[in-house]
Motif scaffolding. Sequence first.
Motif, PDB file in Angstrom:
ATOM      1  N   GLY A   1      50.396  -2.958  35.353  1.00 23.26           N
ATOM      2  CA  GLY A   1      51.143  -3.959  36.104  1.00 23.26           C
ATOM      3  C   GLY A   1      50.722  -5.355  35.680  1.00 23.26           C
TER       4      GLY A   1
ATOM      5  N   LEU B   1      50.867  -9.426  37.055  1.00 20.36           N
ATOM      6  CA  LEU B   1      51.086 -10.242  38.246  1.00 20.36           C
ATOM      7  C   LEU B   1      50.819 -11.710  37.934  1.00 20.36           C
ATOM      8  CD1 LEU B   1      51.761 -10.005  41.296  1.00 20.36           C
ATOM      9  CD2 LEU B   1      49.290  -9.978  41.711  1.00 20.36           C
TER      10      LEU B   1
ATOM     11  N   THR C   1      51.981 -14.489  42.554  1.00 22.34           N
ATOM     12  CA  THR C   1      51.991 -13.134  43.114  1.00 22.34           C
ATOM     13  C   THR C   1      53.383 -12.514  43.203  1.00 22.34           C
ATOM     14  OG1 THR C   1      52.017 -13.789  45.444  1.00 22.34           O
ATOM     15  CG2 THR C   1      49.837 -13.558  44.403  1.00 22.34           C
ATOM     16  N   ASN C   2      54.290 -12.925  42.338  1.00 25.39           N
ATOM     17  CA  ASN C   2      55.621 -12.332  42.298  1.00 25.39           C
ATOM     18  C   ASN C   2      55.524 -10.969  41.627  1.00 25.39           C
ATOM     19  OD1 ASN C   2      58.254 -11.701  40.875  1.00 25.39           O
ATOM     20  ND2 ASN C   2      58.884 -13.354  42.237  1.00 25.39           N
ATOM     21  N   THR C   3      55.773  -9.899  42.381  1.00 26.97           N
ATOM     22  CA  THR C   3      55.628  -8.549  41.845  1.00 26.97           C
ATOM     23  C   THR C   3      56.745  -8.154  40.881  1.00 26.97           C
ATOM     24  OG1 THR C   3      56.737  -7.574  43.755  1.00 26.97           O
ATOM     25  CG2 THR C   3      54.313  -7.749  43.846  1.00 26.97           C
TER      26      THR C   3
ATOM     27  N   GLY D   1      56.625  -6.145  36.036  1.00 28.93           N
ATOM     28  CA  GLY D   1      55.975  -6.713  37.207  1.00 28.93           C
ATOM     29  C   GLY D   1      54.745  -5.937  37.608  1.00 28.93           C
ATOM     30  N   ASN D   2      54.491  -5.908  38.909  1.00 29.70           N
ATOM     31  CA  ASN D   2      53.239  -5.329  39.394  1.00 29.70           C
ATOM     32  C   ASN D   2      53.448  -4.338  40.536  1.00 29.70           C
ATOM     33  OD1 ASN D   2      50.371  -5.214  39.179  1.00 29.70           O
ATOM     34  ND2 ASN D   2      50.245  -6.324  41.105  1.00 29.70           N
ATOM     35  N   THR D   3      54.448  -3.459  40.421  1.00 28.66           N
ATOM     36  CA  THR D   3      54.606  -2.432  41.447  1.00 28.66           C
ATOM     37  C   THR D   3      54.050  -1.092  40.976  1.00 28.66           C
ATOM     38  OG1 THR D   3      56.850  -1.858  40.716  1.00 28.66           O
ATOM     39  CG2 THR D   3      56.641  -3.575  42.432  1.00 28.66           C
TER      40      THR D   3
ATOM     41  N   THR E   1      51.460   1.919  40.281  1.00 24.21           N
ATOM     42  CA  THR E   1      50.277   2.502  40.915  1.00 24.21           C
ATOM     43  C   THR E   1      49.705   3.536  39.946  1.00 24.21           C
ATOM     44  OG1 THR E   1      51.428   4.355  41.977  1.00 24.21           O
ATOM     45  CG2 THR E   1      51.372   2.258  43.193  1.00 24.21           C
TER      46      THR E   1
ATOM     47  N   ASN F   1      57.738  -0.991  38.216  1.00 26.72           N
ATOM     48  CA  ASN F   1      58.275  -1.890  37.187  1.00 26.72           C
ATOM     49  C   ASN F   1      57.189  -2.257  36.175  1.00 26.72           C
ATOM     50  OD1 ASN F   1      56.713  -3.722  38.616  1.00 26.72           O
ATOM     51  ND2 ASN F   1      58.409  -5.046  39.205  1.00 26.72           N
ATOM     52  N   GLY F   2      56.212  -1.364  36.032  1.00 26.89           N
ATOM     53  CA  GLY F   2      55.148  -1.545  35.050  1.00 26.89           C
ATOM     54  C   GLY F   2      55.468  -0.824  33.755  1.00 26.89           C
TER      55      GLY F   2
ATOM     56  N   THR G   1      46.691  -5.345  35.482  1.00 25.71           N
ATOM     57  CA  THR G   1      46.066  -4.260  36.220  1.00 25.71           C
ATOM     58  C   THR G   1      46.433  -2.929  35.571  1.00 25.71           C
ATOM     59  OG1 THR G   1      46.219  -5.527  38.278  1.00 25.71           O
ATOM     60  CG2 THR G   1      45.829  -3.162  38.486  1.00 25.71           C
TER      61      THR G   1
END
Length: 170
Positions: free
Chosen positions: A82, A84, A88-90, A121-123, A125, A131-132, A167
């Motif tokens: 991810g 970011l 902090t816009n995911t 983005g950074n969604t 897990t 969206n990684g 991340t």
Amino acid sequence: MLFKKTLLAVAALAFVGVAGAATATANFQVLMKINKACTVTAGSSSNIQIGAVAGVDSNSGSNNGTSNISVTCSKTTPYNIGLLPSNTNTAGAGVMAGTSGNTDTVPYQLNSGSATGPVWGNTATATVVGNGVAGVGNGSAQTIPVFATAPSANFTPDSYTDTVTVTVNY
């Protein structure tokens, strides 16, 4: 003759001692657990330089830049990356601020694959890519390209910057 009898007795005892010898065995294991692990390398060598842009035409398209991050994960370890921006816009939509104190901000978008590729983005897990960007470790560093696109627009002349956090979820 006494010498022969003594020698014969010693030999007989030695024979009985060898014949009565026994062994015992047991086993043990050598064990090791290898935990999955990942590292990520970014830093100044991964900075995306969009470049110098003329600040007079607000509708002339966009400007692109690309760079790479490096991810090293243990063999067969799945991972999702991810990104970011500091706002902090995911959805990977960042904002660069001027470095000389002006109040203008320049928007940009992070993408994977190409400058017009999927939003990055950074969604993500450990189990869902969101969206990684997904990958599988091979024990060696893997180079992952990152793209940024900013509009060519009428902003105050300055140098603009933003910080993106990478991340790796595994």
